[in-house]
Structure formats: structure tokens, C-alpha cells
Design a protein around this motif. Sequence first.
Motif, PDB file in Angstrom:
ATOM      1  N   CYS A 121      13.525  11.823   4.609  1.00  0.00           N
ATOM      2  CA  CYS A 121      12.201  12.237   4.129  1.00  0.00           C
ATOM      3  C   CYS A 121      11.183  11.115   4.283  1.00  0.00           C
ATOM      4  O   CYS A 121      10.029  11.360   4.636  1.00  0.00           O
ATOM      5  CB  CYS A 121      12.277  12.664   2.665  1.00  0.00           C
ATOM      6  N   PHE A 122      11.607   9.883   4.039  1.00  0.00           N
ATOM      7  CA  PHE A 122      10.632   8.799   4.111  1.00  0.00           C
ATOM      8  C   PHE A 122      10.449   8.273   5.529  1.00  0.00           C
ATOM      9  O   PHE A 122       9.433   7.653   5.826  1.00  0.00           O
ATOM     10  CB  PHE A 122      10.961   7.711   3.089  1.00  0.00           C
ATOM     11  N   ILE A 123      11.398   8.546   6.417  1.00  0.00           N
ATOM     12  CA  ILE A 123      11.134   8.334   7.839  1.00  0.00           C
ATOM     13  C   ILE A 123      10.032   9.298   8.282  1.00  0.00           C
ATOM     14  O   ILE A 123       9.085   8.924   8.969  1.00  0.00           O
ATOM     15  CB  ILE A 123      12.414   8.539   8.667  1.00  0.00           C
ATOM     16  N   ILE A 124      10.152  10.548   7.831  1.00  0.00           N
ATOM     17  CA  ILE A 124       9.145  11.567   8.162  1.00  0.00           C
ATOM     18  C   ILE A 124       7.801  11.235   7.530  1.00  0.00           C
ATOM     19  O   ILE A 124       6.744  11.556   8.076  1.00  0.00           O
ATOM     20  CB  ILE A 124       9.638  12.954   7.704  1.00  0.00           C
ATOM     21  N   SER A 125       7.839  10.577   6.377  1.00  0.00           N
ATOM     22  CA  SER A 125       6.609  10.359   5.601  1.00  0.00           C
ATOM     23  C   SER A 125       5.653   9.358   6.246  1.00  0.00           C
ATOM     24  O   SER A 125       4.480   9.319   5.878  1.00  0.00           O
ATOM     25  CB  SER A 125       6.958   9.867   4.195  1.00  0.00           C
ATOM     26  N   GLN A 126       6.139   8.567   7.186  1.00  0.00           N
ATOM     27  CA  GLN A 126       5.304   7.456   7.660  1.00  0.00           C
ATOM     28  C   GLN A 126       4.051   7.948   8.379  1.00  0.00           C
ATOM     29  O   GLN A 126       4.086   8.862   9.189  1.00  0.00           O
ATOM     30  CB  GLN A 126       6.094   6.495   8.543  1.00  0.00           C
ATOM     31  N   ASN A 127       2.934   7.324   8.039  1.00  0.00           N
ATOM     32  CA  ASN A 127       1.614   7.688   8.559  1.00  0.00           C
ATOM     33  C   ASN A 127       1.398   9.201   8.491  1.00  0.00           C
ATOM     34  O   ASN A 127       0.972   9.821   9.454  1.00  0.00           O
ATOM     35  CB  ASN A 127       1.457   7.204   9.999  1.00  0.00           C
ATOM     36  N   ASN A 128       1.700   9.786   7.363  1.00  0.00           N
ATOM     37  CA  ASN A 128       1.700  11.240   7.246  1.00  0.00           C
ATOM     38  C   ASN A 128       1.213  11.624   5.856  1.00  0.00           C
ATOM     39  O   ASN A 128       1.216  10.798   4.951  1.00  0.00           O
ATOM     40  CB  ASN A 128       3.130  11.746   7.473  1.00  0.00           C
ATOM     41  N   ASN A 129       0.793  12.881   5.704  1.00  0.00           N
ATOM     42  CA  ASN A 129       0.368  13.316   4.374  1.00  0.00           C
ATOM     43  C   ASN A 129       1.402  14.233   3.729  1.00  0.00           C
ATOM     44  O   ASN A 129       2.219  14.855   4.398  1.00  0.00           O
ATOM     45  CB  ASN A 129      -1.002  14.004   4.435  1.00  0.00           C
ATOM     46  N   ALA A 171      11.721  19.401  18.457  1.00  0.00           N
ATOM     47  CA  ALA A 171      10.319  19.780  18.664  1.00  0.00           C
ATOM     48  C   ALA A 171       9.829  20.838  17.679  1.00  0.00           C
ATOM     49  O   ALA A 171       8.697  20.739  17.196  1.00  0.00           O
ATOM     50  CB  ALA A 171      10.115  20.247  20.107  1.00  0.00           C
ATOM     51  N   PRO A 172      10.651  21.851  17.344  1.00  0.00           N
ATOM     52  CA  PRO A 172      10.167  22.870  16.403  1.00  0.00           C
ATOM     53  C   PRO A 172       9.786  22.312  15.029  1.00  0.00           C
ATOM     54  O   PRO A 172       9.045  22.946  14.290  1.00  0.00           O
ATOM     55  CB  PRO A 172      11.357  23.835  16.268  1.00  0.00           C
ATOM     56  N   LEU A 173      10.304  21.137  14.700  1.00  0.00           N
ATOM     57  CA  LEU A 173       9.946  20.541  13.409  1.00  0.00           C
ATOM     58  C   LEU A 173       8.495  20.090  13.396  1.00  0.00           C
ATOM     59  O   LEU A 173       7.882  19.937  12.357  1.00  0.00           O
ATOM     60  CB  LEU A 173      10.840  19.326  13.096  1.00  0.00           C
ATOM     61  N   ARG A 174       7.940  19.825  14.581  1.00  0.00           N
ATOM     62  CA  ARG A 174       6.571  19.300  14.734  1.00  0.00           C
ATOM     63  C   ARG A 174       6.386  18.012  13.932  1.00  0.00           C
ATOM     64  O   ARG A 174       5.416  17.855  13.200  1.00  0.00           O
ATOM     65  CB  ARG A 174       5.540  20.363  14.322  1.00  0.00           C
ATOM     66  N   CYS A 175       7.372  17.129  14.086  1.00  0.00           N
ATOM     67  CA  CYS A 175       7.257  15.849  13.388  1.00  0.00           C
ATOM     68  C   CYS A 175       6.832  14.731  14.332  1.00  0.00           C
ATOM     69  O   CYS A 175       6.780  13.571  13.949  1.00  0.00           O
ATOM     70  CB  CYS A 175       8.566  15.493  12.688  1.00  0.00           C
ATOM     71  N   GLY A 176       6.511  15.114  15.584  1.00  0.00           N
ATOM     72  CA  GLY A 176       5.915  14.149  16.504  1.00  0.00           C
ATOM     73  C   GLY A 176       6.818  12.981  16.837  1.00  0.00           C
ATOM     74  O   GLY A 176       8.030  13.146  17.034  1.00  0.00           O
ATOM     75  N   PHE A 177       6.215  11.803  16.859  1.00  0.00           N
ATOM     76  CA  PHE A 177       6.945  10.600  17.287  1.00  0.00           C
ATOM     77  C   PHE A 177       8.097  10.229  16.357  1.00  0.00           C
ATOM     78  O   PHE A 177       8.929   9.400  16.703  1.00  0.00           O
ATOM     79  CB  PHE A 177       5.979   9.409  17.389  1.00  0.00           C
ATOM     80  N   ARG A 178       8.151  10.871  15.163  1.00  0.00           N
ATOM     81  CA  ARG A 178       9.210  10.541  14.203  1.00  0.00           C
ATOM     82  C   ARG A 178      10.552  11.152  14.584  1.00  0.00           C
ATOM     83  O   ARG A 178      11.580  10.768  14.026  1.00  0.00           O
ATOM     84  CB  ARG A 178       8.800  11.006  12.807  1.00  0.00           C
ATOM     85  N   PRO A 237       7.722  -0.104  -2.998  1.00  0.00           N
ATOM     86  CA  PRO A 237       7.207   0.254  -1.675  1.00  0.00           C
ATOM     87  C   PRO A 237       5.697   0.017  -1.580  1.00  0.00           C
ATOM     88  O   PRO A 237       4.955   0.415  -2.470  1.00  0.00           O
ATOM     89  CB  PRO A 237       7.519   1.758  -1.567  1.00  0.00           C
ATOM     90  N   MET A 238       5.274  -0.626  -0.500  1.00  0.00           N
ATOM     91  CA  MET A 238       3.859  -0.960  -0.328  1.00  0.00           C
ATOM     92  C   MET A 238       3.207  -0.051   0.698  1.00  0.00           C
ATOM     93  O   MET A 238       3.255  -0.325   1.886  1.00  0.00           O
ATOM     94  CB  MET A 238       3.733  -2.425   0.103  1.00  0.00           C
ATOM     95  N   ASP A 239       2.624   1.032   0.243  1.00  0.00           N
ATOM     96  CA  ASP A 239       1.861   1.917   1.124  1.00  0.00           C
ATOM     97  C   ASP A 239       0.379   1.548   1.029  1.00  0.00           C
ATOM     98  O   ASP A 239       0.012   0.584   0.347  1.00  0.00           O
ATOM     99  CB  ASP A 239       2.076   3.370   0.701  1.00  0.00           C
ATOM    100  N   VAL A 240      -0.477   2.321   1.693  1.00  0.00           N
ATOM    101  CA  VAL A 240      -1.904   1.978   1.696  1.00  0.00           C
ATOM    102  C   VAL A 240      -2.484   1.969   0.282  1.00  0.00           C
ATOM    103  O   VAL A 240      -3.323   1.123  -0.039  1.00  0.00           O
ATOM    104  CB  VAL A 240      -2.726   2.943   2.579  1.00  0.00           C
ATOM    105  N   TRP A 241      -2.033   2.876  -0.560  1.00  0.00           N
ATOM    106  CA  TRP A 241      -2.570   2.927  -1.925  1.00  0.00           C
ATOM    107  C   TRP A 241      -2.146   1.714  -2.729  1.00  0.00           C
ATOM    108  O   TRP A 241      -2.945   1.125  -3.463  1.00  0.00           O
ATOM    109  CB  TRP A 241      -2.109   4.212  -2.618  1.00  0.00           C
ATOM    110  N   MET A 242      -0.871   1.341  -2.603  1.00  0.00           N
ATOM    111  CA  MET A 242      -0.402   0.189  -3.363  1.00  0.00           C
ATOM    112  C   MET A 242      -1.018  -1.105  -2.835  1.00  0.00           C
ATOM    113  O   MET A 242      -1.237  -2.043  -3.588  1.00  0.00           O
ATOM    114  CB  MET A 242       1.125   0.126  -3.334  1.00  0.00           C
ATOM    115  N   LYS A 243      -1.331  -1.128  -1.532  1.00  0.00           N
ATOM    116  CA  LYS A 243      -2.022  -2.306  -1.010  1.00  0.00           C
ATOM    117  C   LYS A 243      -3.393  -2.446  -1.660  1.00  0.00           C
ATOM    118  O   LYS A 243      -3.821  -3.546  -2.007  1.00  0.00           O
ATOM    119  CB  LYS A 243      -2.141  -2.219   0.514  1.00  0.00           C
ATOM    120  N   ARG A 244      -4.075  -1.317  -1.845  1.00  0.00           N
ATOM    121  CA  ARG A 244      -5.360  -1.349  -2.546  1.00  0.00           C
ATOM    122  C   ARG A 244      -5.166  -1.829  -3.976  1.00  0.00           C
ATOM    123  O   ARG A 244      -5.905  -2.684  -4.474  1.00  0.00           O
ATOM    124  CB  ARG A 244      -5.989   0.047  -2.565  1.00  0.00           C
TER     125      ARG A 244
END
Length: 289
Positions: A121-129, A171-178, A237-244
Amino acid sequence: MQLHFCSQPDGLLVRGVQDFSLPQILDCGQCFTFSPLPDGSWEGSAGGKALRISQPKPDTLFAYNTDEQTFRSFWANYFDLNCDYSAIKSQLAQDETLRRAILFAPGIRILRQDGWEALCCFIISQNNNIKRIRGIVQRMCELLGEPIGQGGFYTFPTAETLASLSAEQLAPLRCGFRARYLIDAAQKVATGAVDLSAIPEMPLDEAKAMLMKICGVGPKVADCALLFGFHRLECCPMDVWMKRVFTYLYPTGLPDCAKEFAGIAQQYLFHYARTCPEAFAFPCKEVSA
DNA sequence: AACCAGGGTGATG
DNA sequence: CATCACCATGGT
């Protein structure tokens, strides 16, 4: 926290719950396999089991499609109901910012999710909403998992299943480069190159280094997998929000009272910052000011 | 050390 | 309709 169970014709009543809010727990970005229903209940799956659950009162849960035995042996642990969060919260609340974040969402808990599921799930989560993460995970279970009963839920695909596929077949997952990251994780786990079962006994830095051998797993995803999939509460975990949050509120790091439970502190702060950024009075644009 | 692609979607202007 | 941001990472 002493729980009281009462079987009903259509499910199980659980009383005596404290420091617990279904929406706060399931919508704070730690879990992508539960969704809200129009009536306020939540449904989803974890660890190969499906559940629909509501919270009619702050101290009461209602589990629709389960029994006391299943709830005691699985869901109570999944929702971390054996842990006393009031003690943790009072320790964290010595810090004023954390006190506000805890008051904003006092019912957050860190779920005890399956390690493999959390890693994916967190591999999928990267740069994603979060919304799209839910969709990708759902398609992954529908396409590659096994049905759980008749409710339309599916188990999380095993590493072996995923390892037998190519990135193109995802491909059907539409998870792109992940997609290729998931395949690499599955292959390393399936062959034992990354031994998830050894993580609970491993020192934190060693476990993190092992996870980061997977292509597509960096420090952030590794920390998420360790915190949410292996309950290593000292991971932050340091995501964009935690960096702020750190840039504007904790430029020198978390206070000492939060070090032991940095992961739990992170979850209160992350949820508050993301839900209510104006309360923190920091800009949501550039981080590296 | 500083960009940049990779896929898709929701939010915003 | 265009742009931006998104619980990042690997590659240049």
C-alpha cells in the motif's frame, strides 16, 4: 480498557471502547482498505477478513458481519484495542503543539496491519493521493486476490501471486510507474531476499535497510511499512506534510516526550496539518523556504 | 547537487 | 480548459 461484548441478531456490540474514532482511524492516511458508507458505517477488509463496522456511541462499536470469537482474536488486535492510548496521549501532550493536534483528533489509533499489505500500500502511496491509492488497492485485490465470502471483498494478493506477473500485467491497476516497484517487492519477498517474518526481531535500522533493498522503497515508504505494518512506533515517516510541520514547528526535531512514540505523534500531527492547515499557520506551497 | 520522468486524478483557478 | 499537487524514488 475493559471491553464488553454482546451478541445481537445482526452482529456484535462492543462496549467500553476509549480513545477511538472510526473516521479518525480509517481516514488518517494509514489504511487504504476501508471506505465510508452513506450511513456513517465503514466497510473493508484486512488480513483476509471483511468487516462492516459502525460507532453508534463514542464508547460503543457495532460489528455487522462478525462474531465475538473473530472480533476478539482478530479485529481487537487490528484496531489496537489492547493498547492504552490515554497514557501515550498524556505523555505527548506535554508539548503544546501536540496537545492541540491530539485534541483535534483524540480518537486516532495506529492499526496493526499486515506487513506485506502495508508494504504494498505504501509503495503505491508514493507521490499519490489517498483517493486514488484506495482505488488502486481495491483493483489489485479484485483482480489478484481471492473472494472473501459473498460481500464483494477480496483478499490482498500474496507475494507469490504478484511475483509471477510482469509489470505490464498490472496495467489494469492503473498504478503507473509503481507497477515495477510492486513486482520487485513481490519477487524479493517471495524468494526470501527480503524476509518480512524476521522484521519483528530485527533492530530498526537493519529492518529499514532491508526494506530499502526493494526498488521503489526509500526512507519514507520503509518507515510507513515499519510503523503501520510492523507497529514500530518510533518510526516517523516524513512526507510533504510532515516536512512542513518540522520546518515551521519543530525545526530542531520532536521534543523528548515524543521520541518514544514518534510514529503516533506523527499521525496526530499529519492528520491535523492535512485536515486543517490553517490551524498551523504555514503556507501550503514551497517547503524549502 | 539539482533537476526530471513516470501515470493518473481531484482540486483549484 | 490549464495547472498544480499528491504520505517519493531512482536516474541523469
